[in-house]
Design an enzyme around this catalytic site. Structure first.
Site, PDB file in Angstrom:
ATOM      1  CG  ASP A 105      -1.728  -1.113   1.480  1.00  0.00           C
ATOM      2  OD1 ASP A 105      -2.099  -1.754   0.491  1.00  0.00           O
ATOM      3  OD2 ASP A 105      -2.021  -1.400   2.655  1.00  0.00           O
TER       4      ASP A 105
HETATM    5  N1  URA Z   1      -1.049  -5.947   4.089  1.00  0.00           N
HETATM    6  C1  URA Z   1      -1.540  -4.698   4.046  1.00  0.00           C
HETATM    7  O1  URA Z   1      -2.546  -4.408   4.683  1.00  0.00           O
HETATM    8  N2  URA Z   1      -0.905  -3.784   3.315  1.00  0.00           N
HETATM    9  C2  URA Z   1       0.221  -4.050   2.610  1.00  0.00           C
HETATM   10  O2  URA Z   1       0.769  -3.161   1.957  1.00  0.00           O
HETATM   11  C3  URA Z   1       0.725  -5.347   2.663  1.00  0.00           C
HETATM   12  C4  URA Z   1       0.080  -6.291   3.409  1.00  0.00           C
END
Ligand code: URA
Length: 239
Positions: A105
């Site tokens: 993310d």
């Molecule tokens: N889980 C998440 O919530 N975000 C990420 O970027 C990776 C794993």
């Protein structure tokens, strides 16, 4: 060197070998201007003009495998309509057009793999390679045994129950705690959704391990090349 068309397509990152077969039989691939639908047809990516949907497929010459410490506030997409920073902005010196393997993310930081080897990336993304990914998660407040137990045994999310995971408290402070969560699935925002489902509010999320690879003492924005041995070893991590 002559190679099967499906291998050429997958090495160029167009599709997995299986998907490449569908693309070929659908008549979307041409060699030197002639559409080829027969599976197993060979061509030379260095000397033949191979196209998919009319666009030339460029052979990948030097394969690179990169481990980047993605800082928070970077996109793992190759373009962003909102003009936010991209992880590839950090890799201009690499001199190869690499793309991320999977994603993190925008606000997640930590270990991100990038490569220009489409076949390797497709292979690694396949569910048969249940690669463990370890996340350090800073959450608000304390973490109860009950919350940990739920994270470990599986949490019901909108897209189904999560697979068993490993979870432990690493540090408990006055206002926040750090927990380590290791999962092998790779669902969208999985760790954030798992935490939220058990009532934990995530303040910071950092991926510190990917199979045998670790972030170690790297700093945000730093990267290093994987050795061929490390790249191979990742694919050996199988179910
Ligand atoms: N889980 C998440 O919530 N975000 C990420 O970027 C990776 C794993």
């Amino acid at each position: 060197m002559l190679e099967r068309l499906q291998k050429i397509l997958s090495q160029a990152g167009i599709a997995s070998r299986r998907e490449a077969e569908t693309i070929i039989t659908a008549g979307r691939v041409a060699v030197n201007g002639t559409v080829v639908t027969e599976l197993g047809t060979k061509a030379d990516p260095d000397t033949d003009r191979i196209t998919c949907d009319g666009k030339p497929i460029k052979p990948v010459s030097r394969k690179v495998y990169i481990l980047l410490y993605k800082p928070a506030g970077y996109m793992t997409t190759l373009k962003d309509p909102e003009g936010r920073p991209l992880v590839t902005d950090l890799l201009k010196k690499v001199g190869a057009r690499v793309f991320p393997v999977g994603r993190l993310d925008y606000n997640t930081e930590g270990l991100l793999l990038l490569t220009n080897d489409g076949a390797w990336a497709n292979n690694l993304a396949h569910p048969r390679h249940e690669v463990d990914k370890e996340y350090m998660v800073k959450v608000q407040g304390a973490v109860s045994d009950e919350q940990l137990k739920r994270l470990v045994s599986g949490v019901e999310l909108e897209d189904g129950l999560t697979a068993p995971a490993a979870a432990r408290v690493v540090h408990e402070g006055d206002k926040t705690s750090w927990i380590s969560i290791t999962i092998h699935e790779g669902r969208f925002r999985q760790v954030r959704r798992m935490c939220s489902a058990v009532g934990l509010s995530v303040v910071r999320l950092k991926r510190v391990g990917y199979g045998p690879l670790e972030l170690g003492t790297m700093k945000p924005g730093e990267y290093r090349l994987l050795t061929p041995r490390e790249a191979e070893k990742l694919l050996a991590t199988k179910k």
